[in-house]
Design a protein around this motif. Structure first.
Motif, PDB file in Angstrom:
ATOM      1  N   ILE A 232       0.846  -1.194   0.000  1.00  0.00           N
ATOM      2  CA  ILE A 232       0.000   0.000   0.000  1.00  0.00           C
ATOM      3  C   ILE A 232       0.879   1.240   0.000  1.00  0.00           C
ATOM      4  O   ILE A 232       1.865   1.322   0.737  1.00  0.00           O
ATOM      5  CB  ILE A 232      -0.918   0.021   1.238  1.00  0.00           C
ATOM      6  CG1 ILE A 232      -1.888  -1.177   1.204  1.00  0.00           C
ATOM      7  CG2 ILE A 232      -1.703   1.333   1.322  1.00  0.00           C
ATOM      8  CD1 ILE A 232      -2.710  -1.340   2.461  1.00  0.00           C
ATOM      9  N   THR A 234       0.357   5.260   0.577  1.00  0.00           N
ATOM     10  CA  THR A 234      -0.571   6.341   0.907  1.00  0.00           C
ATOM     11  C   THR A 234      -0.287   7.578   0.055  1.00  0.00           C
ATOM     12  O   THR A 234      -1.188   8.386  -0.184  1.00  0.00           O
ATOM     13  CB  THR A 234      -0.480   6.708   2.402  1.00  0.00           C
ATOM     14  OG1 THR A 234       0.881   7.038   2.734  1.00  0.00           O
ATOM     15  CG2 THR A 234      -0.930   5.547   3.274  1.00  0.00           C
ATOM     16  N   LYS A 237      -1.784   6.553  -3.193  1.00  0.00           N
ATOM     17  CA  LYS A 237      -3.144   6.042  -2.949  1.00  0.00           C
ATOM     18  C   LYS A 237      -3.419   4.828  -3.833  1.00  0.00           C
ATOM     19  O   LYS A 237      -4.363   4.790  -4.610  1.00  0.00           O
ATOM     20  CB  LYS A 237      -4.196   7.133  -3.145  1.00  0.00           C
ATOM     21  CG  LYS A 237      -4.160   8.203  -2.061  1.00  0.00           C
ATOM     22  CD  LYS A 237      -5.335   9.143  -2.132  1.00  0.00           C
ATOM     23  CE  LYS A 237      -5.170  10.151  -3.226  1.00  0.00           C
ATOM     24  NZ  LYS A 237      -6.186  11.225  -3.177  1.00  0.00           N
ATOM     25  N   THR A 238      -2.522   3.835  -3.677  1.00  0.00           N
ATOM     26  CA  THR A 238      -2.642   2.611  -4.462  1.00  0.00           C
ATOM     27  C   THR A 238      -2.463   1.383  -3.584  1.00  0.00           C
ATOM     28  O   THR A 238      -1.831   1.432  -2.529  1.00  0.00           O
ATOM     29  CB  THR A 238      -1.590   2.552  -5.578  1.00  0.00           C
ATOM     30  OG1 THR A 238      -0.271   2.640  -4.994  1.00  0.00           O
ATOM     31  CG2 THR A 238      -1.789   3.666  -6.591  1.00  0.00           C
ATOM     32  N   VAL A 239      -3.032   0.291  -4.074  1.00  0.00           N
ATOM     33  CA  VAL A 239      -2.830  -1.030  -3.497  1.00  0.00           C
ATOM     34  C   VAL A 239      -2.237  -1.886  -4.609  1.00  0.00           C
ATOM     35  O   VAL A 239      -2.779  -1.939  -5.715  1.00  0.00           O
ATOM     36  CB  VAL A 239      -4.154  -1.647  -3.011  1.00  0.00           C
ATOM     37  CG1 VAL A 239      -3.984  -3.131  -2.694  1.00  0.00           C
ATOM     38  CG2 VAL A 239      -4.655  -0.915  -1.778  1.00  0.00           C
ATOM     39  N   LEU A 248      -6.904   3.891  -5.665  1.00  0.00           N
ATOM     40  CA  LEU A 248      -8.085   3.995  -4.802  1.00  0.00           C
ATOM     41  C   LEU A 248      -8.325   5.451  -4.429  1.00  0.00           C
ATOM     42  O   LEU A 248      -7.410   6.274  -4.479  1.00  0.00           O
ATOM     43  CB  LEU A 248      -7.897   3.163  -3.531  1.00  0.00           C
ATOM     44  CG  LEU A 248      -7.732   1.648  -3.673  1.00  0.00           C
ATOM     45  CD1 LEU A 248      -7.434   1.035  -2.311  1.00  0.00           C
ATOM     46  CD2 LEU A 248      -8.966   1.009  -4.281  1.00  0.00           C
ATOM     47  N   LEU A 253      -9.256   3.837   0.538  1.00  0.00           N
ATOM     48  CA  LEU A 253      -7.992   3.378   1.110  1.00  0.00           C
ATOM     49  C   LEU A 253      -7.985   3.553   2.620  1.00  0.00           C
ATOM     50  O   LEU A 253      -7.470   2.702   3.361  1.00  0.00           O
ATOM     51  CB  LEU A 253      -6.828   4.137   0.482  1.00  0.00           C
ATOM     52  CG  LEU A 253      -5.426   3.726   0.951  1.00  0.00           C
ATOM     53  CD1 LEU A 253      -5.189   2.237   0.762  1.00  0.00           C
ATOM     54  CD2 LEU A 253      -4.352   4.541   0.221  1.00  0.00           C
ATOM     55  N   TYR A 256      -9.755   0.754   4.388  1.00  0.00           N
ATOM     56  CA  TYR A 256      -8.917  -0.449   4.347  1.00  0.00           C
ATOM     57  C   TYR A 256      -7.875  -0.388   5.471  1.00  0.00           C
ATOM     58  O   TYR A 256      -7.713  -1.338   6.255  1.00  0.00           O
ATOM     59  CB  TYR A 256      -8.229  -0.522   2.988  1.00  0.00           C
ATOM     60  CG  TYR A 256      -7.881  -1.900   2.500  1.00  0.00           C
ATOM     61  CD1 TYR A 256      -8.449  -3.050   3.029  1.00  0.00           C
ATOM     62  CD2 TYR A 256      -6.966  -2.051   1.459  1.00  0.00           C
ATOM     63  CE1 TYR A 256      -8.133  -4.303   2.541  1.00  0.00           C
ATOM     64  CE2 TYR A 256      -6.645  -3.312   0.949  1.00  0.00           C
ATOM     65  CZ  TYR A 256      -7.233  -4.430   1.501  1.00  0.00           C
ATOM     66  OH  TYR A 256      -6.915  -5.680   1.013  1.00  0.00           O
ATOM     67  N   LEU A 331     -14.526   0.207  -1.902  1.00  0.00           N
ATOM     68  CA  LEU A 331     -13.213  -0.453  -1.876  1.00  0.00           C
ATOM     69  C   LEU A 331     -13.274  -1.787  -2.604  1.00  0.00           C
ATOM     70  O   LEU A 331     -12.441  -2.089  -3.462  1.00  0.00           O
ATOM     71  CB  LEU A 331     -12.766  -0.663  -0.427  1.00  0.00           C
ATOM     72  CG  LEU A 331     -11.584  -1.616  -0.215  1.00  0.00           C
ATOM     73  CD1 LEU A 331     -10.308  -1.000  -0.778  1.00  0.00           C
ATOM     74  CD2 LEU A 331     -11.422  -1.965   1.262  1.00  0.00           C
ATOM     75  N   CYS A 370       2.694  -1.235   4.211  1.00  0.00           N
ATOM     76  CA  CYS A 370       2.199   0.126   3.938  1.00  0.00           C
ATOM     77  C   CYS A 370       3.361   1.104   4.029  1.00  0.00           C
ATOM     78  O   CYS A 370       3.996   1.203   5.098  1.00  0.00           O
ATOM     79  CB  CYS A 370       1.105   0.505   4.940  1.00  0.00           C
ATOM     80  SG  CYS A 370       0.432   2.159   4.673  1.00  0.00           S
TER      81      CYS A 370
END
Length: 375
Positions: A232, A234, A237-239, A248, A253, A256, A331, A370
């Motif tokens: 992840i 931040t 803003k991706t997974v 996302l 996010l 999640y 999500l 993360c």
């Protein structure tokens, strides 16, 4: 065996006539049918050069080539799932649409074992060529071929050059000089590629024929992995999971990360949950790690992120069940759109379905990273 040529093209329809010419002069099997994958803008250029100006028929006549089925109906314009045509393939979303379209067309053509596919990656955008090569690597069989076509520098990107003519034909070169199309050299190079079809479980192949490009990638990359790893970011803003990066919204996010921050990655949405403002502070704590829409802070009873950071929380609202469920739905939709079902099920936020106060949990067997820190 029936021979089919499938090519990706962009603003240079010449690659098609050059490829046919090279196949003929190099004594390679000639196609009985030709299909072209392109964008809406490029289709018009293709039709203008090959059909209106007549270079396709001129090539057939000049070299007395056998009949080849090719007309405007054989030009496949890339479309999305709703049938909307791709105009120029310059946007980020356009790349996914293009990837899905090309891989599905190749999957379709390779279903017939009595057909040999010759795929050309000489035209179109670089990403189009990549996706064609990828699709051939995945679905290609022993009888299938991948190639590129080259022309002398002096004739490359010359709009009036379509193939070396059998007699003198003087056209204007790139510097305005007269050049003789007869003297051009065109070379077709077959490109070796790894044929993975036999190495992939047949049930996965069958599923992938209806999957999107990203789902195909996720299926292959996760096929032999014992542990699922989710990265992840931040900032972005991706997974990212199984080689697929999924963008996302901050809202999705954050929910999640909210559940990932809980003990055993679990929370129960009962009446005590909605009365407990620490749930709101936990949510805003993860939301604060990313750039977020100010409306999310307003939903939580604050004016903006500044009020949160100043610790002015007197008017802080509670985190409602409806907000959590709505966020989870968004999500899950984003994840489900990009991942194969088995992988989605492993990383989603599961619910036990209890109506009075459902418990939501993320599997503790999945490795989450993360911002380069293991959760």
């Amino acid at each position: 065996m029936k021979n089919i040529l499938i090519a990706v093209t962009g603003a240079s329809p010449q690659v098609l006539t050059e490829t046919i010419y090279a196949l003929h002069t190099q004594g390679k099997p000639m196609p009985e049918v030709v299909y072209v994958i392109t964008t809406e803008n490029s289709k018009q250029t293709l039709k203008e050069g090959l059909f209106v100006q007549g270079y396709w028929d001129k090539l057939m006549t000049d070299y007395q080539l056998p009949p080849i089925a090719f007309n405007s109906d054989h030009i496949w314009v890339i479309t999305d799932d709703n049938g909307n045509a791709l105009v120029d393939a310059k946007g980020v979303d356009d790349q996914s649409i293009m990837a899905d379209f090309i891989t599905r067309k190749v999957a379709l053509l390779t279903q017939d074992n009595e057909v040999a596919i010759h795929a050309s990656i000489a035209g179109g955008r670089k990403t189009m060529a990549f996706y064609m090569g990828y699709a051939m690597s995945l679905y290609g069989r022993e009888q299938d071929v991948l190639s590129h076509v080259f022309v002398d520098d002096g004739f490359e990107f010359v709009c009036d050059f379509y193939y070396p003519t059998p007699v003198d034909c003087f056209i204007q070169g790139k510097q305005g000089e007269a050049i003789n199309a007869k003297e051009a050299t065109v070379t077709l190079a077959e490109i070796p590629f790894v044929r993975m079809r036999r190495q992939v479980d047949e049930c996965i192949i069958n599923q992938m024929e209806t999957h999107s490009f990203s789902k195909t990638v996720s299926a292959l990359n996760s096929a032999n992995n014992t542990q699922v790893r989710v990265s992840i970011s931040t900032k972005e803003k991706t997974v990212e999971v199984a080689g697929v990066k999924i963008p996302l919204t901050s809202k999705h996010l954050a929910i999640y990360l909210f559940f990932l921050s809980k003990d055993n990655r679990k929370a129960t949405l009962d009446r005590y949950f909605e009365e407990d403002k620490t749930q709101t502070t936990d949510y805003l704590g993860v939301l604060d790690k990313m750039k977020a829409d100010v409306r999310l802070y307003k939903t939580m009873g604050l004016e903006d992120e500044g009020q949160w950071r100043q610790k002015d929380h007197a008017e802080l609202a509670t985190l409602t069940k409806d907000f959590v469920r709505q966020s989870l739905n968004g999500l899950h939709k984003s994840l489900k759109d990009k991942l194969v079902p088995d992988l989605f099920e492993k990383i989603k936020v599961h619910s036990d379905g209890v109506k009075s106060g459902a418990t939501y949990q993320i599997s503790t067997e999945v490795l989450f990273i993360c911002d380069e820190v293991e959760l």
